[in-house]
Design a protein around this motif. Structure first.
Motif, short mmCIF file in Angstrom:
data_model
loop_
_atom_site.label_atom_id
_atom_site.label_comp_id
_atom_site.label_asym_id
_atom_site.label_seq_id
_atom_site.Cartn_x
_atom_site.Cartn_y
_atom_site.Cartn_z
N VAL A 280 0.84 -1.21 0.00
CA VAL A 280 0.00 0.00 0.00
C VAL A 280 0.87 1.25 0.00
O VAL A 280 0.61 2.21 -0.75
N LEU A 281 1.92 1.27 0.82
CA LEU A 281 2.81 2.43 0.86
C LEU A 281 3.51 2.63 -0.48
O LEU A 281 3.67 3.76 -0.95
N SER A 282 3.94 1.55 -1.10
CA SER A 282 4.58 1.65 -2.42
C SER A 282 3.61 2.22 -3.45
O SER A 282 3.98 3.09 -4.26
N PHE B 195 1.63 9.49 -5.57
CA PHE B 195 2.09 10.85 -5.26
C PHE B 195 3.10 11.35 -6.29
O PHE B 195 3.08 12.51 -6.68
N ARG B 196 3.98 10.47 -6.73
CA ARG B 196 4.96 10.86 -7.76
C ARG B 196 4.27 11.20 -9.07
O ARG B 196 4.66 12.16 -9.75
N ALA C 238 1.59 17.73 -12.09
CA ALA C 238 1.53 19.15 -11.73
C ALA C 238 2.69 19.90 -12.40
O ALA C 238 2.52 21.01 -12.90
N LYS C 239 3.87 19.29 -12.40
CA LYS C 239 5.03 19.91 -13.04
C LYS C 239 4.80 20.05 -14.54
O LYS C 239 5.09 21.10 -15.13
#
Length: 120
Positions: free
Chosen positions: A15-17, A23-24, A30-31
């Motif tokens: 889940v964290l991965s 998020f990345r 956004a960038k």
């Protein structure tokens, strides 16, 4: 008991991965949106500069500096109308590039020969 803890650990790591990857992707998107917006602004200003420099060249009672100021004012107004932030330095560079292009395209034959000789 240990088996259950190991399963939970693997689940938490998975889940964290996945969250890190998400998020990345969001940060990258956004960038890219910022870059796309900057490119659109640059293209808008450059296009307006070419269009307005051509119009300014037809104004006979203005000198070079007056024409540039007129074009800057028109670009500023176009940016306001389009909701684009106005960058005077960017607009000034776009105007100078459009003027140089106009000089190259509209050069007299004898000037073109001199330019070609210098380039060779």
């Amino acid at each position: 008991m240990i088996q259950t803890l190991m399963e939970w650990k693997e689940l938490i790591i998975t889940v964290l991965s996945a969250l890190i990857i998400i998020f990345r992707l969001i940060a990258s998107n956004a960038k890219n949106a910022k870059l796309r917006k900057a490119a659109e602004m640059l293209n808008f200003v450059a296009e307006k500069a070419r269009e307005l420099v051509e119009q300014a060249e037809k104004i006979v009672n203005f000198r070079g500096a007056d024409k540039k100021e007129w074009v800057l004012t028109k670009i500023n107004q176009a940016c306001i109308d389009a909701g684009i932030p106005f960058d005077k330095e960017l607009a000034s560079r776009a105007i100078e590039a459009a003027v140089e292009l106009t000089k190259t395209v509209n050069a007299r034959d004898k000037d073109k020969k001199l330019t070609l000789e210098v380039l060779e």
